[in-house]
Motif scaffolding. Sequence first.
Motif, PDB file in Angstrom:
ATOM      1  N   GLN A 260      -5.360   3.483   2.912  1.00  0.00           N
ATOM      2  CA  GLN A 260      -5.087   3.417   4.348  1.00  0.00           C
ATOM      3  C   GLN A 260      -6.369   3.509   5.158  1.00  0.00           C
ATOM      4  N   GLN A 261      -7.303   4.346   4.706  1.00  0.00           N
ATOM      5  CA  GLN A 261      -8.590   4.439   5.390  1.00  0.00           C
ATOM      6  C   GLN A 261      -9.307   3.095   5.379  1.00  0.00           C
ATOM      7  N   ALA A 262      -9.288   2.428   4.215  1.00  0.00           N
ATOM      8  CA  ALA A 262      -9.938   1.122   4.118  1.00  0.00           C
ATOM      9  C   ALA A 262      -9.258   0.100   5.014  1.00  0.00           C
ATOM     10  N   LEU A 263      -7.926   0.157   5.081  1.00  0.00           N
ATOM     11  CA  LEU A 263      -7.201  -0.769   5.942  1.00  0.00           C
ATOM     12  C   LEU A 263      -7.560  -0.569   7.404  1.00  0.00           C
ATOM     13  N   TYR A 264      -7.554   0.672   7.870  1.00  0.00           N
ATOM     14  CA  TYR A 264      -7.875   0.945   9.266  1.00  0.00           C
ATOM     15  C   TYR A 264      -9.339   0.605   9.557  1.00  0.00           C
ATOM     16  N   HIS A 265     -10.210   0.841   8.579  1.00  0.00           N
ATOM     17  CA  HIS A 265     -11.630   0.509   8.759  1.00  0.00           C
ATOM     18  C   HIS A 265     -11.811  -0.998   8.923  1.00  0.00           C
ATOM     19  N   TRP A 266     -11.041  -1.755   8.132  1.00  0.00           N
ATOM     20  CA  TRP A 266     -11.131  -3.209   8.265  1.00  0.00           C
ATOM     21  C   TRP A 266     -10.569  -3.680   9.600  1.00  0.00           C
ATOM     22  N   CYS A 267      -9.459  -3.077  10.033  1.00  0.00           N
ATOM     23  CA  CYS A 267      -8.878  -3.454  11.324  1.00  0.00           C
ATOM     24  C   CYS A 267      -9.843  -3.188  12.471  1.00  0.00           C
TER      25      CYS A 267
ATOM     26  N   GLY B 239     -13.718  -4.916  10.584  1.00  0.00           N
ATOM     27  CA  GLY B 239     -13.710  -6.208   9.926  1.00  0.00           C
ATOM     28  C   GLY B 239     -14.438  -6.291   8.615  1.00  0.00           C
ATOM     29  N   GLU B 240     -14.609  -5.184   7.924  1.00  0.00           N
ATOM     30  CA  GLU B 240     -15.299  -5.199   6.637  1.00  0.00           C
ATOM     31  C   GLU B 240     -14.257  -5.351   5.538  1.00  0.00           C
ATOM     32  N   LEU B 241     -14.007  -6.606   5.146  1.00  0.00           N
ATOM     33  CA  LEU B 241     -12.926  -6.923   4.224  1.00  0.00           C
ATOM     34  C   LEU B 241     -13.225  -6.497   2.791  1.00  0.00           C
ATOM     35  N   THR B 242     -14.503  -6.486   2.409  1.00  0.00           N
ATOM     36  CA  THR B 242     -14.860  -6.154   1.027  1.00  0.00           C
ATOM     37  C   THR B 242     -14.387  -4.766   0.643  1.00  0.00           C
ATOM     38  N   GLU B 243     -14.619  -3.784   1.534  1.00  0.00           N
ATOM     39  CA  GLU B 243     -14.190  -2.419   1.248  1.00  0.00           C
ATOM     40  C   GLU B 243     -12.676  -2.341   1.138  1.00  0.00           C
ATOM     41  N   LEU B 244     -11.963  -3.105   1.947  1.00  0.00           N
ATOM     42  CA  LEU B 244     -10.498  -3.090   1.899  1.00  0.00           C
ATOM     43  C   LEU B 244     -10.008  -3.589   0.548  1.00  0.00           C
ATOM     44  N   ILE B 245     -10.563  -4.722   0.066  1.00  0.00           N
ATOM     45  CA  ILE B 245     -10.127  -5.282  -1.206  1.00  0.00           C
ATOM     46  C   ILE B 245     -10.411  -4.322  -2.354  1.00  0.00           C
ATOM     47  N   THR B 246     -11.608  -3.697  -2.308  1.00  0.00           N
ATOM     48  CA  THR B 246     -11.971  -2.761  -3.361  1.00  0.00           C
ATOM     49  C   THR B 246     -11.025  -1.583  -3.414  1.00  0.00           C
ATOM     50  N   GLU B 247     -10.729  -0.994  -2.246  1.00  0.00           N
ATOM     51  CA  GLU B 247      -9.863   0.180  -2.197  1.00  0.00           C
ATOM     52  C   GLU B 247      -8.434  -0.182  -2.585  1.00  0.00           C
ATOM     53  N   VAL B 248      -7.953  -1.345  -2.124  1.00  0.00           N
ATOM     54  CA  VAL B 248      -6.578  -1.734  -2.428  1.00  0.00           C
ATOM     55  C   VAL B 248      -6.401  -2.030  -3.899  1.00  0.00           C
TER      56      VAL B 248
ATOM     57  N   ILE C 126       0.857  -1.188   0.000  1.00  0.00           N
ATOM     58  CA  ILE C 126       0.000   0.000   0.000  1.00  0.00           C
ATOM     59  C   ILE C 126       0.889   1.233   0.000  1.00  0.00           C
ATOM     60  N   ASP C 127       0.623   2.116  -0.930  1.00  0.00           N
ATOM     61  CA  ASP C 127       1.380   3.359  -1.035  1.00  0.00           C
ATOM     62  C   ASP C 127       1.042   4.269   0.140  1.00  0.00           C
ATOM     63  N   ARG C 128       2.062   4.807   0.801  1.00  0.00           N
ATOM     64  CA  ARG C 128       1.830   5.675   1.970  1.00  0.00           C
ATOM     65  C   ARG C 128       1.103   6.956   1.592  1.00  0.00           C
ATOM     66  N   THR C 129       1.168   7.332   0.319  1.00  0.00           N
ATOM     67  CA  THR C 129       0.461   8.547  -0.119  1.00  0.00           C
ATOM     68  C   THR C 129      -0.983   8.275  -0.506  1.00  0.00           C
ATOM     69  N   ASN C 130      -1.380   7.009  -0.546  1.00  0.00           N
ATOM     70  CA  ASN C 130      -2.754   6.649  -0.905  1.00  0.00           C
ATOM     71  C   ASN C 130      -3.609   6.636   0.372  1.00  0.00           C
ATOM     72  N   ILE C 131      -4.250   7.764   0.630  1.00  0.00           N
ATOM     73  CA  ILE C 131      -5.020   7.913   1.866  1.00  0.00           C
ATOM     74  C   ILE C 131      -6.229   6.991   1.878  1.00  0.00           C
ATOM     75  N   SER C 132      -6.908   6.840   0.740  1.00  0.00           N
ATOM     76  CA  SER C 132      -8.123   6.022   0.702  1.00  0.00           C
ATOM     77  C   SER C 132      -7.832   4.563   1.013  1.00  0.00           C
TER      78      SER C 132
END
Length: 442
Positions: A416-423, A426-435, A408-414
């Motif tokens: 990182q937001q999805a990653l923290y939201h999943w942590c 636990g909503e993995l779908t949004e993480l995969i979509t954003e990544v 994950i690029d450190r400059t990609n805020i969206s």
Amino acid sequence: MRAVSFVDHIQFHFNGNICKDAIVLADVDNDGYYELAVGNVQGDLAIFRETAKWPWAVANDLGMISSIAVGDIMNAEKNFLICISGEGWCSIFNVPPKQDFPLEEQKKQLQPFHTQRIPANTKSCLLADIGRFHSYSVDGDGEVELVIGLTDRVLRTYRWVRQPHSSTSDFKGKLVGLHKWEFPNQIGGISINTTPEGSTCILAAQPGGSYVKLECSASLLDTADENLEKSSLASKLTPESHPLASCRTQNPSISCEIIGGVCGTRDGQNVTSLLAIATLDGTLMLVDQDEILWALQVDHQLFCLTKLDVINDGKEEIIACAWDGQTYIVNQDCQSVRFNFEEPVCTFTAGYYSISLNQTVPCFVYATFSNRLYLYHGVQLPAMRTTNLFEVMKQDPEQEAMLNLLDIDRTNISSQQALYHWCLYGELTELITEVEEGGSIS
């Protein structure tokens, strides 16, 4: 105002109504651990320790207990428990350590080793080293005195005086009155504070958010003659009124509480001379030498005021409790949070308690009208100031390694937001979509 939730607590059983100042957290038996001592208007005194729901030591027939204090009243380098009743009986206990009691299943009954009649109608008391306050020019011994506030607008101080030719270990003597002051208005709370010069003073809250300070003036200390008698110096001790000009304090007859000796910083310097005032109409103020640093207005009736370092940063927060259990925690920058204890309370205190022999923690104690005491021992907060999650994560040394591992690029805020939201959720779908949009998971 943000709300916080405290969960970990111990529930104690204790019957009877409790006066506001008849509760204290302290090391009552000199074993290095902190206990909870509480008394009721039926004359019962109870001491709780660790997580036991029932008291491990009790005393009875002490009158209508109105105030309790713990300290070295005998000036013997150990703590004693002082219990004062509204009828004017002062009982002093030398509580033995737990191991000196009989078998665990036997009842631990305490008896005072000294009982003395003092003026009735005591509402609050404290123990303080005010040796400089009344004997600076005589011996400067700094012995501990008992300060009591009465409901008839009188403040008194007492000192323990041993009997002639008695040793320091047999505790034979009596309390001797030192000073008496009478105020024009009802005394709210009493507390101890220090002056910028380093001397000790007594604070007595007055209605309308004002207070009276009792101290020996700096000029008197500088010119005091060693040959002066105590009575000569005491006669020059005059109450000094401090009416605070606050637009929020509009009712001149509203009762208030005061707490002094608040540890904090002022102009970059560590100080212990800050004081806080709380009024029954919901005003909370932090004061430094008559300068109101801030004033906070809440919509609850504040009747208990104390201090406690809940952030563990060396600065004490102001803790104020209302009759309905609403508790406000305010730091010295006027940043505040609240905790809603969902039951009306008859008194409240905060301090330190030993929930085990190796764990002494800050805590809140609520005494309810349903014969229960609730001690919340998980009251430490990581911070008072609201912070941004991204700013916090930037300080984490493992963040960069984690992002590299997930590609994950450190400059990609969206992403990182999805990653923290999943942590967090636990909503993995949004993480995969954003990544997938900003990178890929290796």
